[in-house]
Design an enzyme around this catalytic site. Structure first.
Site, PDB file in Angstrom:
ATOM      1  N   HIS A 180      37.756  30.247  50.890  1.00 44.79           N
ATOM      2  CA  HIS A 180      36.897  30.926  50.114  1.00 44.79           C
ATOM      3  C   HIS A 180      36.606  32.455  49.766  1.00 44.79           C
ATOM      4  CE1 HIS A 180      32.632  30.822  48.253  1.00 44.79           C
ATOM      5  NE2 HIS A 180      32.557  32.016  48.914  1.00 44.79           N
ATOM      6  N   GLU A 205      38.182  34.903  46.827  1.00 41.29           N
ATOM      7  CA  GLU A 205      37.261  35.695  46.342  1.00 41.29           C
ATOM      8  C   GLU A 205      37.911  37.192  46.248  1.00 41.29           C
ATOM      9  OE1 GLU A 205      34.097  37.289  44.081  1.00 41.29           O
ATOM     10  OE2 GLU A 205      34.582  35.181  44.650  1.00 41.29           O
ATOM     11  N   LYS A 209      40.845  37.399  43.888  1.00 37.37           N
ATOM     12  CA  LYS A 209      40.295  37.642  42.474  1.00 37.37           C
ATOM     13  C   LYS A 209      39.913  39.059  42.152  1.00 37.37           C
ATOM     14  CE  LYS A 209      37.099  34.598  42.299  1.00 37.37           C
ATOM     15  NZ  LYS A 209      35.883  33.697  41.732  1.00 37.37           N
ATOM     16  N   ASN A 210      39.028  39.527  43.045  1.00 35.11           N
ATOM     17  CA  ASN A 210      38.638  40.981  42.572  1.00 35.11           C
ATOM     18  C   ASN A 210      39.533  41.991  42.893  1.00 35.11           C
ATOM     19  OD1 ASN A 210      35.965  40.070  43.132  1.00 35.11           O
ATOM     20  ND2 ASN A 210      35.570  40.531  44.908  1.00 35.11           N
TER      21      ASN A 210
END
Length: 434
Positions: A256, A260, A263-264
């Site tokens: 998780h 994230e 992606k950023n």
């Protein structure tokens, strides 16, 4: 009238039980205790512990709801979340003292109840986030209100992580959930950190390719400083030493966080250099196993983040990307909802790790995940409802004792409601409050 009396009686009983269970502090477990319990405990042992512990954790956070601003509590989505928690608390009360001997039927019913609670709460994160958005759209929010909401959501979501952890452990070990080979519940005693990095990068890259038709490569460097191992370098497409770094951890939690962050980083790199660019600088990941900490540093060259924005990165409902429109896409949006970083930091801190962000405006950003290397030191971090917590909601935001422009990145509060500098100095009558 009889229906109203019954509802009133039920509500009073609920409040009495909440008052009772909120007097107790949650019992934090270490990763070592989770694994030892999973290897040696029986279904009955787990039942006896959870039937007391879960109501305590629920009651602690449910009592804290009452400290939130009334305007927020009356938002439809927040009311919906509170009702879900009330129902789950009542479901657990059925398994308290007085149920008679613990039989196989009782254990099966308890496991089924836990599954229902987990499914019931599956959308709680988004529902609560929607409640905050409803408040912002309907009312002006001052600094105190926003500070209280931020404080509460950190504790609320951390409490949710801990409850799901307990439920998942029980249902995987003693229910019909699928238990992966060599896993103890949802914990992997030899969590292959390199594989989790690879998986999270691959899936984030798939999303990035869908949205931008391009994506940066990965360069991964591994170093086991604990065993004085030789540094291993993996360029894109190469294979790293799978045994270089492993830790006792929950793979889904680590995934998780990394998903994230990838992606950023990918969005920043592609947008900074332009989607039409032929080449992008790679995302560099350094994985280090130390004596006390396992550290994952993710570095990108996506243009960086200004210091004026850094204070907002872990605020809920803040995002550097525009909020995505609802669409019929089967894949989730690459960015835009604003709770990815705050929740990722909570996952890191849940077992006493951390997630930190540093940036060079105009160049790129480094994000570091710290995890405990020793399972005996990886203890749950849990919110507790007590007088200190209650004072947090009643204490106003302190007035600054430094003079500065209101929009200064050095001095402005993260929850400031105004970014406009004064056009004239305050009068002498009000200067002591500025």
């Amino acid at each position: 009238m009889r229906i109203y009396r019954i509802l009133y009686r039920q509500a009073r009983v609920l409040e009495e039980r909440l008052d009772y269970y909120s007097q107790f502090n949650p019992s934090p477990l270490s990763m070592q205790q989770f694994t030892d319990f999973g290897e040696n405990a029986t279904n009955s042992d787990s039942f006896m512990f959870l039937r007391k512990e879960l109501p305590v954790r629920l009651a602690n956070i449910m009592k804290e709801f009452n400290l939130l601003p009334n305007k927020l509590l009356h938002m439809p989505s927040v009311e919906a979340v509170r009702n879900l928690y009330r129902q789950s608390f009542l479901d657990l009360l059925h398994f308290q003292d007085g149920i008679g001997p613990v039989t196989t039927t009782t254990l099966d019913k308890f496991t089924d109840a836990l599954v229902k609670i987990r499914n019931r709460h599956s959308d709680v994160v988004m529902t609560m986030a929607q409640g905050v958005m409803e408040l912002k759209e309907a009312h002006a929010i001052n600094a105190n209100t926003e500070a209280n909401i931020q404080y509460f959501l950190d504790r609320f979501y951390m409490n949710r992580i801990s409850i799901r952890m307990l439920i998942n452990q029980h249902t995987i070990l003693f229910g019909d959930s699928v238990n992966h080979q060599n896993h103890i519940g949802c914990i992997d005693p030899q969590c292959d950190v390199v594989k989790v990095i690879e998986d999270s990068y691959s899936n984030a890259r798939f999303l990035c390719d869908q949205y931008y038709l391009a994506s940066p490569e990965l360069v991964l460097r591994c170093h086991n400083g604990k065993d004085k191992a030789t540094k291993t370098i993996m360029a894109a497409g190469a294979k790293a030493d799978k045994t270089a770094v492993s830790v006792v951890y929950v793979p889904s939690h680590l995934y998780h966080m990394l998903f994230e962050l990838f992606k950023n980083a990918m969005r920043a790199v592609v947008e900074h250099h332009g989607a039409a660019s032929d080449t992008f600088p790679p995302i560099d990941v350094l994985l280090v196993m130390g004596q006390e900490d396992l550290t994952i540093r993710l570095s990108d060259q996506g243009g960086g983040i200004p210091r004026s924005v850094m204070d907002f990165l872990f605020n809920y409902m803040y995002s550097t990307a525009p909020q995505p429109a609802v669409s019929g896409l089967d894949t989730p949006p690459l960015a835009g909802y604003g709770y990815g970083l705050p929740l990722s930091r909570l996952y890191a801190r849940y077992f006493h790790g951390d997630l930190q962000v540093t940036s060079c405006d105009g160049y790129g950003t480094d994000t570091i995940i710290y995890l405990k290397a020793l399972s005996s030191e990886a203890n749950e971090l849990l919110p507790v409802y007590n007088k200190t917590c209650q004072r947090q909601y009643s204490t106003p935001v302190q007035t600054h004792d430094w003079s500065s422009q209101a929009h200064s990145a050095l001095f402005v509060r993260p929850f400031s409601t105004s970014s406009r500098p004064r056009t004239q100095p305050p009068s002498l009558a009000t200067s002591d409050t500025q």
